[in-house]
Design an enzyme around this catalytic site. Structure first.
Site, mmCIF file in Angstrom:
data_model
loop_
_atom_site.group_PDB
_atom_site.id
_atom_site.type_symbol
_atom_site.label_atom_id
_atom_site.label_comp_id
_atom_site.label_asym_id
_atom_site.label_seq_id
_atom_site.Cartn_x
_atom_site.Cartn_y
_atom_site.Cartn_z
ATOM 1 N N ASP A 1 0.827 -1.212 0.000
ATOM 2 C CA ASP A 1 0.000 0.000 0.000
ATOM 3 C C ASP A 1 0.859 1.259 0.000
ATOM 4 O O ASP A 1 2.002 1.255 0.438
ATOM 5 C CB ASP A 1 -0.926 0.003 1.221
ATOM 6 C CG ASP A 1 -0.158 -0.005 2.531
ATOM 7 O OD1 ASP A 1 0.827 -0.774 2.637
ATOM 8 O OD2 ASP A 1 -0.522 0.751 3.453
ATOM 9 N N GLU A 2 0.274 2.337 -0.469
ATOM 10 C CA GLU A 2 0.815 3.694 -0.352
ATOM 11 C C GLU A 2 2.285 3.814 -0.764
ATOM 12 O O GLU A 2 3.055 4.556 -0.170
ATOM 13 C CB GLU A 2 0.643 4.204 1.089
ATOM 14 C CG GLU A 2 -0.805 4.271 1.538
ATOM 15 C CD GLU A 2 -0.958 4.688 2.977
ATOM 16 O OE1 GLU A 2 -1.889 5.460 3.282
ATOM 17 O OE2 GLU A 2 -0.164 4.234 3.825
ATOM 18 N N SER A 3 2.656 3.090 -1.801
ATOM 19 C CA SER A 3 4.037 3.158 -2.289
ATOM 20 C C SER A 3 4.117 4.260 -3.351
ATOM 21 O O SER A 3 4.349 4.022 -4.540
ATOM 22 C CB SER A 3 4.450 1.794 -2.867
ATOM 23 O OG SER A 3 5.842 1.704 -2.989
#
Length: 537
Positions: free
Chosen positions: A340-342
């Site tokens: 996530d949220e990379s």
């Protein structure tokens, strides 16, 4: 051996048959009228048929289990231990000689077509016996949680010469709506001790949760010992949000948590978040870093700035070692890779990375779980997407034939504040009061077909909490509602009924010293002890 089992079974059948006639010759107990259907059971069972009398749990009650199953012996011992902690009674388990037995609790392993799932069970509660039927020890353990909830907080010691705890009679037929019923604990932003995790397992198991997902790594800390890469914990585990001391689990600590969860028929799902949320790992081993900056220990809460270098083979050798060491200690079929949220990882690099890591996880015999962003990669249908934010990603996962775990932040995130006055938590997704947490329908959420839903999980991120008391404040009572959303069928879920049953959980939560949030939406039925304490204060 077969003869021994046969004779033990025959003795138990004779004992069950003789209980009624023996009890008639002894003291005639005065038993209250009851209604099993009105008991405050959570999650709500599939079917309840009351018979309006009572089983008198007392010092002359014994527990027996099917002699052919070691797993049931452990379930019987667990039940005895929990009855003792609640009532002070010490019920013998599988002891025939030298005991006076008026009534029995018999945990019976059966191979019946009526028990459709491995966690299915039947409870037959009569005046002189409680028969618990299950296919597996796991099913018997779920039944034991129901039985624990039926034991009253107070004994009935005014109508009879001896102390009894009357359990309502009737029949319960039950099985889970979803196979996966989970909670997640973020131990990376703030570290929680082995004892804290064990207490969380105790509480979750009481409500039939069967999966605890541990978020073990993030920008602020690496919390699991990897023997082939020792600096991960020596350096990466040295801090946490706010600059506190951090900490980590040794491999022995982790095995202890896994074993304790196993005793409660709960699987531990480890998560190593990547390619983003990786600053702690990159500080320990800078060659991992892919964002072009010199990594430093991080104590804040901003996300999305870190990434692994997705084009270095040495990074994948590192990941292979990490996955190998953790999966060797983890019996559950799953390994969570985050994803996530990379935000600073280029899309093509992200897809390349997730594709390679999926193969590493599969090489070590596990199914990969990733947050919903991972569905953008070229995953096969055996991998699982955890829907937290993007309906589009969840739809993509379904189109690939993947299963989905439902954790929508607006409904299921335990770290969201109840309201603007909540002492802990955030509200970037929503305020989630107790009714909002419960009043939604997983079976039809975001139009994901039920056959693609593995289950429901309630994540608890720890940016704003640093101890077990604060953890409990955010998790309870909302985690109790998520247990019902994932176990009980849609037709058996109703807010007006649920809030009455939830109100009656207060004595259990108080007995377990849980710092639950006393929502004003609930008319809490406090124990007499807690009422006396409030009056004194």
């Amino acid at each position: 051996m077969i003869k021994s089992i046969f004779f033990k079974s025959l003795m138990l059948l004779c004992l069950i048959a003789s209980i009624s006639s023996c009890a008639e010759k002894k003291e005639q107990l005065i038993l209250p009228e009851t209604d099993l259907a009105k008991e405050a059971l959570i999650p709500m069972p599939l079917k309840i048929i009351p018979t309006n009398s009572a089983f008198a749990l007392d010092q002359f009650t014994a527990i027996y289990t099917s002699p052919q199953s070691e797993g049931l012996n452990r379930v019987g011992a667990f039940l005895s231990e929990k009855i003792n902690s609640k009532t002070g009674l010490r019920l013998p388990v599988n002891t025939i000689e030298g005991t006076i037995v008026d009534r029995i609790i018999y945990i019976n392993q059966v191979d019946s077509s009526e028990l459709e799932e491995k966690e299915s069970y039947q409870l037959y509660i009569k005046k002189d016996s409680i028969i618990l039927n299950a296919k597996t020890a796991e099913g018997a353990f779920r039944a034991v949680q129901t039985l624990r909830q039926l034991i009253p907080e107070k004994s009935n010691d005014t109508l009879n010469k001896r102390v009894i705890w009357p359990i309502p009679t009737g029949k319960i037929i039950d099985q889970p709506n979803f196979a996966y019923r989970g909670a997640m604990l973020d131990v990376a932003r703030h570290f929680f001790s082995v004892e804290d995790v064990k207490k969380y397992i105790d509480l979750l198991a009481y409500y039939k949760i069967n999966a605890l997902h541990l978020h073990l790594t993030d920008d602020q800390g690496w919390r699991i010992e990897i023997k082939s890469w020792p600096r991960l914990t020596e350096v990466g585990g040295s801090t946490e949000v706010g600059g506190e001391a951090g900490g980590f689990y040794t491999q022995e600590d982790y095995k202890e948590i896994v074993a304790y969860a196993g005793k409660h028929h709960m699987m531990i799902i480890p998560e190593v978040d990547m390619p983003g949320h990786t600053n702690a790992a990159s500080v320990a081993y800078p060659f991992l870093n892919g964002n072009g900056k010199t990594p430093k220990l991080y104590e804040g809460t901003h996300v999305g700035f870190s990434t692994f270098d997705t084009r270095k083979d040495t990074v994948y050798a590192f990941i292979d070692d990490v996955v190998r060491e953790i999966t060797a200690m983890t019996p559950s079929p799953y390994f969570h890779i985050g994803g996530d949220e990379s935000h600073v990882t280029k899309k093509k690099d992200f897809i390349y990375f997730i594709d390679r890591v999926e193969k590493i996880v599969q090489k070590h015999g596990k199914q990969m779980i990733g947050w919903d962003e991972a569905a953008k990669a070229n995953l096969d249908s055996s991998s699982i997407a955890q829907f937290w934010n993007s309906k589009e990603n969840a739809t993509t996962a379904v189109e690939k034939g993947m299963k989905v775990i439902l954790s929508p932040a607006k409904k299921a995130y335990l770290d969201m504040q109840y309201d603007p006055l909540s002492k802990h938590g955030l509200h970037w997704a929503a305020y989630i009061p107790v009714d909002t947490a419960y009043v939604w329908t997983p079976e039809t959420y975001s139009r994901i077909p039920k056959e693609n839903i593995l289950g429901v999980e309630a994540p608890l991120w720890s940016e704003t909490i640093s101890n077990i008391s604060e953890l409990e404040y955010l998790a309870f009572p909302r985690a109790i509602g998520y247990s019902e959303l994932s176990w009980s069928t849609e037709e058996n879920r109703n807010w007006d009924d649920y809030k009455e049953r939830l109100a009656k959980q207060a004595p259990f939560l108080e007995r377990m010293n849980v710092n639950y949030y006393p929502s004003k939406l609930i008319d809490w039925k406090k124990s007499e002890h807690s009422i006396e304490t409030i009056q004194k204060d």
